[in-house]
Scaffold this motif. Sequence first.
Motif, PDB file in Angstrom:
ATOM      1  N   GLU A 139     -59.963  55.778 -14.465  1.00 22.89           N
ATOM      2  CA  GLU A 139     -59.851  55.630 -13.010  1.00 22.89           C
ATOM      3  C   GLU A 139     -58.477  56.042 -12.508  1.00 22.89           C
ATOM      4  OE1 GLU A 139     -61.995  54.800 -10.615  1.00 22.89           O
ATOM      5  OE2 GLU A 139     -63.673  54.505 -11.989  1.00 22.89           O
ATOM      6  N   GLY A 140     -57.865  57.029 -13.137  1.00 28.75           N
ATOM      7  CA  GLY A 140     -56.544  57.469 -12.707  1.00 28.75           C
ATOM      8  C   GLY A 140     -55.470  56.419 -12.930  1.00 28.75           C
ATOM      9  N   GLY A 141     -55.682  55.535 -13.883  1.00 28.87           N
ATOM     10  CA  GLY A 141     -54.732  54.478 -14.195  1.00 28.87           C
ATOM     11  C   GLY A 141     -55.089  53.133 -13.575  1.00 28.87           C
ATOM     12  N   TRP A 142     -55.973  53.125 -12.597  1.00 30.03           N
ATOM     13  CA  TRP A 142     -56.298  51.888 -11.882  1.00 30.03           C
ATOM     14  C   TRP A 142     -57.190  50.992 -12.718  1.00 30.03           C
ATOM     15  CZ3 TRP A 142     -53.280  50.701  -8.117  1.00 30.03           C
ATOM     16  CH2 TRP A 142     -52.592  51.733  -7.482  1.00 30.03           C
ATOM     17  N   LEU A 143     -56.807  49.714 -12.788  1.00 32.72           N
ATOM     18  CA  LEU A 143     -57.531  48.722 -13.587  1.00 32.72           C
ATOM     19  C   LEU A 143     -58.323  47.745 -12.732  1.00 32.72           C
ATOM     20  CD1 LEU A 143     -54.638  47.791 -16.047  1.00 32.72           C
ATOM     21  CD2 LEU A 143     -56.487  49.444 -16.420  1.00 32.72           C
ATOM     22  N   LEU A 144     -57.936  47.616 -11.474  1.00 33.26           N
ATOM     23  CA  LEU A 144     -58.547  46.615 -10.617  1.00 33.26           C
ATOM     24  C   LEU A 144     -58.478  47.095  -9.171  1.00 33.26           C
ATOM     25  CD1 LEU A 144     -58.287  42.946 -11.154  1.00 33.26           C
ATOM     26  CD2 LEU A 144     -57.438  43.679  -8.947  1.00 33.26           C
ATOM     27  N   GLY A 145     -59.567  46.903  -8.423  1.00 27.14           N
ATOM     28  CA  GLY A 145     -59.567  47.287  -7.018  1.00 27.14           C
ATOM     29  C   GLY A 145     -60.970  47.431  -6.466  1.00 27.14           C
ATOM     30  N   HIS A 146     -61.068  47.833  -5.214  1.00 28.10           N
ATOM     31  CA  HIS A 146     -62.352  47.967  -4.534  1.00 28.10           C
ATOM     32  C   HIS A 146     -63.255  49.026  -5.162  1.00 28.10           C
ATOM     33  CE1 HIS A 146     -60.290  51.411  -2.781  1.00 28.10           C
ATOM     34  NE2 HIS A 146     -61.489  51.888  -2.565  1.00 28.10           N
ATOM     35  N   PHE A 147     -62.674  49.944  -5.914  1.00 25.08           N
ATOM     36  CA  PHE A 147     -63.391  51.089  -6.464  1.00 25.08           C
ATOM     37  C   PHE A 147     -64.143  50.782  -7.757  1.00 25.08           C
ATOM     38  CE2 PHE A 147     -58.782  51.199  -6.654  1.00 25.08           C
ATOM     39  CZ  PHE A 147     -58.584  50.765  -7.967  1.00 25.08           C
ATOM     40  N   MET A 148     -63.965  49.586  -8.320  1.00 27.02           N
ATOM     41  CA  MET A 148     -64.708  49.221  -9.527  1.00 27.02           C
ATOM     42  C   MET A 148     -66.152  48.887  -9.140  1.00 27.02           C
ATOM     43  SD  MET A 148     -62.826  49.695 -12.013  1.00 27.02           S
ATOM     44  CE  MET A 148     -61.156  49.775 -12.600  1.00 27.02           C
ATOM     45  N   PRO A 149     -67.082  48.992 -10.107  1.00 27.43           N
ATOM     46  CA  PRO A 149     -68.503  48.776  -9.782  1.00 27.43           C
ATOM     47  C   PRO A 149     -68.799  47.351  -9.293  1.00 27.43           C
ATOM     48  CG  PRO A 149     -68.232  49.737 -11.984  1.00 27.43           C
ATOM     49  CD  PRO A 149     -66.875  49.360 -11.502  1.00 27.43           C
ATOM     50  N   GLU A 150     -69.803  47.240  -8.446  1.00 25.55           N
ATOM     51  CA  GLU A 150     -70.270  45.924  -7.991  1.00 25.55           C
ATOM     52  C   GLU A 150     -70.577  45.065  -9.210  1.00 25.55           C
ATOM     53  OE1 GLU A 150     -70.631  44.440  -5.078  1.00 25.55           O
ATOM     54  OE2 GLU A 150     -70.035  46.153  -3.869  1.00 25.55           O
ATOM     55  N   GLY A 151     -70.210  43.796  -9.156  1.00 23.79           N
ATOM     56  CA  GLY A 151     -70.491  42.877 -10.250  1.00 23.79           C
ATOM     57  C   GLY A 151     -69.453  42.884 -11.354  1.00 23.79           C
ATOM     58  N   ASP A 152     -68.563  43.872 -11.371  1.00 23.55           N
ATOM     59  CA  ASP A 152     -67.497  43.955 -12.371  1.00 23.55           C
ATOM     60  C   ASP A 152     -66.386  42.992 -11.960  1.00 23.55           C
ATOM     61  OD1 ASP A 152     -65.114  44.835 -13.795  1.00 23.55           O
ATOM     62  OD2 ASP A 152     -66.138  46.735 -14.174  1.00 23.55           O
ATOM     63  N   PRO A 153     -65.904  42.131 -12.863  1.00 20.81           N
ATOM     64  CA  PRO A 153     -64.840  41.203 -12.477  1.00 20.81           C
ATOM     65  C   PRO A 153     -63.539  41.897 -12.060  1.00 20.81           C
ATOM     66  CG  PRO A 153     -65.283  41.033 -14.831  1.00 20.81           C
ATOM     67  CD  PRO A 153     -66.324  41.948 -14.244  1.00 20.81           C
ATOM     68  N   ARG A 154     -63.415  43.208 -12.330  1.00 15.63           N
ATOM     69  CA  ARG A 154     -62.234  43.962 -11.925  1.00 15.63           C
ATOM     70  C   ARG A 154     -62.336  44.489 -10.491  1.00 15.63           C
ATOM     71  NH1 ARG A 154     -62.249  48.466 -16.084  1.00 15.63           N
ATOM     72  NH2 ARG A 154     -64.442  48.246 -15.579  1.00 15.63           N
ATOM     73  N   ARG A 155     -63.447  44.250  -9.848  1.00 17.04           N
ATOM     74  CA  ARG A 155     -63.626  44.691  -8.453  1.00 17.04           C
ATOM     75  C   ARG A 155     -62.941  43.694  -7.524  1.00 17.04           C
ATOM     76  NH1 ARG A 155     -66.987  48.176  -5.603  1.00 17.04           N
ATOM     77  NH2 ARG A 155     -67.360  47.523  -3.458  1.00 17.04           N
ATOM     78  N   SER A 156     -62.116  44.216  -6.613  1.00 20.21           N
ATOM     79  CA  SER A 156     -61.397  43.360  -5.681  1.00 20.21           C
ATOM     80  C   SER A 156     -61.083  44.119  -4.399  1.00 20.21           C
ATOM     81  CB  SER A 156     -60.077  42.882  -6.303  1.00 20.21           C
ATOM     82  OG  SER A 156     -59.295  42.201  -5.344  1.00 20.21           O
ATOM     83  N   GLY A 157     -61.303  43.484  -3.284  1.00 15.26           N
ATOM     84  CA  GLY A 157     -60.888  44.032  -2.002  1.00 15.26           C
ATOM     85  C   GLY A 157     -59.518  43.510  -1.597  1.00 15.26           C
TER      86      GLY A 157
END
Length: 127
Positions: free
Chosen positions: A18-36
Amino acid sequence: MGDDRVYVGKADVDGPREGGWLLGHFMPEGDPRRSGDVEVKWGVHAAGEARSRWATGERRTALLVLVSGGRFRVELPDRTVLLAEPGDYVVWGRGVDHSWYAERESVLLTVRWPSVPGYRVEPPVRR
């Protein structure tokens, strides 16, 4: 039996997907790494690598911490900040345009908040 509320990974393995990104809105729904609320990046930058273009109209606050390596320049409208020793960091708020350049290979931890869609840019370039 796994717990889908927990994710265990390696930043240097998961990040490049993900271009270095580990956590954020762009992670799949239901993934604990998804965050707004927040984004976290493990950035590994080769010497000579630069942001492909300036970030403008910034609506987030950002924190960059140099983890290893050294000589990573953060370019801001009114000055340049040099992160040269592990632990050096810079914070800027909403409305601050920015870019960066890795003078030497550098590993950085970036935290941005909130996680706002629409800021994806082209991969870094070599200068």
